[in-house]
Design a protein around this motif. Structure first.
Motif, mmCIF file in Angstrom:
data_model
loop_
_atom_site.group_PDB
_atom_site.id
_atom_site.type_symbol
_atom_site.label_atom_id
_atom_site.label_comp_id
_atom_site.label_asym_id
_atom_site.label_seq_id
_atom_site.Cartn_x
_atom_site.Cartn_y
_atom_site.Cartn_z
ATOM 1 N N VAL A 76 23.249 -18.726 0.771
ATOM 2 C CA VAL A 76 22.632 -18.817 -0.547
ATOM 3 C C VAL A 76 21.258 -18.171 -0.414
ATOM 4 O O VAL A 76 20.503 -18.491 0.499
ATOM 5 C CB VAL A 76 22.486 -20.284 -1.018
ATOM 6 C CG1 VAL A 76 21.740 -20.363 -2.340
ATOM 7 C CG2 VAL A 76 23.854 -20.942 -1.125
ATOM 8 N N ARG A 77 20.961 -17.231 -1.281
ATOM 9 C CA ARG A 77 19.666 -16.552 -1.220
ATOM 10 C C ARG A 77 18.588 -17.407 -1.878
ATOM 11 O O ARG A 77 18.874 -18.232 -2.732
ATOM 12 C CB ARG A 77 19.752 -15.183 -1.884
ATOM 13 C CG ARG A 77 20.694 -14.247 -1.115
ATOM 14 C CD ARG A 77 20.704 -12.873 -1.696
ATOM 15 N NE ARG A 77 21.499 -12.873 -2.919
ATOM 16 C CZ ARG A 77 21.548 -11.847 -3.764
ATOM 17 N NH1 ARG A 77 20.829 -10.766 -3.558
ATOM 18 N NH2 ARG A 77 22.295 -11.914 -4.837
ATOM 19 N N LEU A 78 17.353 -17.164 -1.471
ATOM 20 C CA LEU A 78 16.209 -17.926 -1.967
ATOM 21 C C LEU A 78 15.138 -16.968 -2.459
ATOM 22 O O LEU A 78 14.798 -16.001 -1.772
ATOM 23 C CB LEU A 78 15.650 -18.802 -0.840
ATOM 24 C CG LEU A 78 14.364 -19.584 -1.130
ATOM 25 C CD1 LEU A 78 14.586 -20.610 -2.241
ATOM 26 C CD2 LEU A 78 13.877 -20.275 0.147
ATOM 27 N N ASP A 105 17.424 -9.219 2.155
ATOM 28 C CA ASP A 105 18.182 -9.639 0.993
ATOM 29 C C ASP A 105 18.338 -11.160 0.909
ATOM 30 O O ASP A 105 18.872 -11.675 -0.055
ATOM 31 C CB ASP A 105 19.574 -8.990 1.031
ATOM 32 C CG ASP A 105 20.281 -9.058 -0.298
ATOM 33 O OD1 ASP A 105 19.630 -8.844 -1.335
ATOM 34 O OD2 ASP A 105 21.489 -9.353 -0.306
ATOM 35 N N GLN A 106 17.847 -11.901 1.915
ATOM 36 C CA GLN A 106 18.039 -13.345 1.971
ATOM 37 C C GLN A 106 16.908 -14.132 1.301
ATOM 38 O O GLN A 106 17.147 -15.138 0.653
ATOM 39 C CB GLN A 106 18.160 -13.792 3.432
ATOM 40 C CG GLN A 106 18.360 -15.276 3.633
ATOM 41 C CD GLN A 106 19.633 -15.794 2.987
ATOM 42 O OE1 GLN A 106 20.684 -15.187 3.106
ATOM 43 N NE2 GLN A 106 19.534 -16.913 2.289
ATOM 44 N N LEU A 107 15.687 -13.676 1.485
ATOM 45 C CA LEU A 107 14.502 -14.384 1.001
ATOM 46 C C LEU A 107 13.542 -13.393 0.382
ATOM 47 O O LEU A 107 13.208 -12.384 0.998
ATOM 48 C CB LEU A 107 13.818 -15.102 2.181
ATOM 49 C CG LEU A 107 12.446 -15.708 1.941
ATOM 50 C CD1 LEU A 107 12.528 -16.863 0.943
ATOM 51 C CD2 LEU A 107 11.843 -16.183 3.256
ATOM 52 N N TRP A 108 13.103 -13.712 -0.837
ATOM 53 C CA TRP A 108 12.127 -12.877 -1.524
ATOM 54 C C TRP A 108 10.978 -13.731 -2.022
ATOM 55 O O TRP A 108 11.160 -14.874 -2.420
ATOM 56 C CB TRP A 108 12.740 -12.166 -2.727
ATOM 57 C CG TRP A 108 13.836 -11.205 -2.398
ATOM 58 C CD1 TRP A 108 13.986 -10.464 -1.264
ATOM 59 C CD2 TRP A 108 14.957 -10.881 -3.220
ATOM 60 N NE1 TRP A 108 15.120 -9.699 -1.345
ATOM 61 C CE2 TRP A 108 15.736 -9.938 -2.535
ATOM 62 C CE3 TRP A 108 15.370 -11.298 -4.478
ATOM 63 C CZ2 TRP A 108 16.902 -9.388 -3.058
ATOM 64 C CZ3 TRP A 108 16.531 -10.753 -5.003
ATOM 65 C CH2 TRP A 108 17.281 -9.818 -4.303
ATOM 66 N N PHE A 109 9.800 -13.137 -2.020
ATOM 67 C CA PHE A 109 8.606 -13.729 -2.610
ATOM 68 C C PHE A 109 8.198 -12.816 -3.762
ATOM 69 O O PHE A 109 7.838 -11.662 -3.533
ATOM 70 C CB PHE A 109 7.488 -13.834 -1.570
ATOM 71 C CG PHE A 109 7.800 -14.787 -0.458
ATOM 72 C CD1 PHE A 109 7.462 -16.132 -0.559
ATOM 73 C CD2 PHE A 109 8.445 -14.354 0.690
ATOM 74 C CE1 PHE A 109 7.755 -17.026 0.468
ATOM 75 C CE2 PHE A 109 8.744 -15.230 1.726
ATOM 76 C CZ PHE A 109 8.399 -16.566 1.610
ATOM 77 N N LEU A 110 8.270 -13.326 -4.984
ATOM 78 C CA LEU A 110 8.059 -12.494 -6.159
ATOM 79 C C LEU A 110 7.038 -13.142 -7.096
ATOM 80 O O LEU A 110 6.858 -14.353 -7.088
ATOM 81 C CB LEU A 110 9.391 -12.302 -6.891
ATOM 82 C CG LEU A 110 10.488 -11.674 -6.014
ATOM 83 C CD1 LEU A 110 11.854 -11.922 -6.613
ATOM 84 C CD2 LEU A 110 10.231 -10.195 -5.829
ATOM 85 N N THR A 111 6.419 -12.312 -7.918
ATOM 86 C CA THR A 111 5.354 -12.800 -8.794
ATOM 87 C C THR A 111 5.867 -13.621 -9.968
ATOM 88 O O THR A 111 5.193 -14.535 -10.421
ATOM 89 C CB THR A 111 4.505 -11.634 -9.323
ATOM 90 O OG1 THR A 111 5.380 -10.693 -9.964
ATOM 91 C CG2 THR A 111 3.742 -10.961 -8.206
ATOM 92 N N ASP A 112 7.056 -13.286 -10.482
ATOM 93 C CA ASP A 112 7.593 -14.012 -11.639
ATOM 94 C C ASP A 112 9.088 -13.760 -11.779
ATOM 95 O O ASP A 112 9.674 -12.987 -11.017
ATOM 96 C CB ASP A 112 6.849 -13.645 -12.925
ATOM 97 C CG ASP A 112 6.838 -12.149 -13.209
ATOM 98 O OD1 ASP A 112 7.824 -11.450 -12.861
ATOM 99 O OD2 ASP A 112 5.858 -11.673 -13.799
ATOM 100 N N SER A 113 9.690 -14.392 -12.774
ATOM 101 C CA SER A 113 11.133 -14.255 -12.995
ATOM 102 C C SER A 113 11.523 -12.840 -13.390
ATOM 103 O O SER A 113 12.626 -12.388 -13.074
ATOM 104 C CB SER A 113 11.593 -15.249 -14.063
ATOM 105 O OG SER A 113 11.442 -16.565 -13.598
ATOM 106 N N ASP A 114 10.636 -12.130 -14.078
ATOM 107 C CA ASP A 114 10.923 -10.742 -14.434
ATOM 108 C C ASP A 114 11.039 -9.877 -13.183
ATOM 109 O O ASP A 114 11.888 -8.991 -13.118
ATOM 110 C CB ASP A 114 9.836 -10.177 -15.359
ATOM 111 C CG ASP A 114 9.868 -10.805 -16.741
ATOM 112 O OD1 ASP A 114 10.921 -11.353 -17.147
ATOM 113 O OD2 ASP A 114 8.828 -10.759 -17.426
ATOM 114 N N ALA A 115 10.180 -10.134 -12.197
ATOM 115 C CA ALA A 115 10.251 -9.387 -10.935
ATOM 116 C C ALA A 115 11.567 -9.669 -10.221
ATOM 117 O O ALA A 115 12.149 -8.781 -9.585
ATOM 118 C CB ALA A 115 9.068 -9.733 -10.040
#
Length: 122
Positions: A76-78, A105-115
């Motif tokens: 499950v990706r996070l 592709d497993q873990l991302w740190f993003l600024t918001d849901s749009d990203a």
């Protein structure tokens, strides 16, 4: 308390966690979210920064490694979503960890849901 919701973004079912839920603070909390994702047939869990325990951002604590490993084991990706600038600015190790994670592709740190939507569109 707001409930978690499931959305489909570019063919991926995403469990979007409410900001006021229990903190993601270790393996048990990770397993709870993974179970919720499985129950909703979601492939990715989006967790707002507000739900991430402070120890997660202190890599020496081992919390981030334990959480990420659980998600990887269950395939499950996070995605951690929100402003993490203060945490990243305070730690070179965390900055490197975030940069490496974002290349995979497993873990991302993003600024918001749009990203997140943009990332899934690729």
């Amino acid at each position: 308390m707001t409930t978690n919701t499931v959305v489909t973004l570019h063919g991926t079912r995403v469990l979007r966690c409410a900001p006021d839920g229990p903190p993601l603070d270790g393996e048990s909390a990770a397993l709870d979210l993974i179970g919720d994702a499985y129950g909703q047939d979601a492939q990715l869990v989006e967790v707002p920064v507000a739900r991430i325990a402070e120890d997660f951002f202190r890599l020496r604590s081992g919390v981030a490694g334990a959480v990420v490993q659980k998600f990887a084991n269950y395939r499950v990706r996070l995605a951690v979503v929100g402003d993490m600038a203060a945490h990243i600015d305070a730690s070179d190790a965390l900055r490197d960890f975030v940069r490496e994670a974002d290349q995979g592709d497993q873990l991302w740190f993003l600024t918001d849901s749009d990203a997140l939507a943009e990332r899934l569109a690729r």
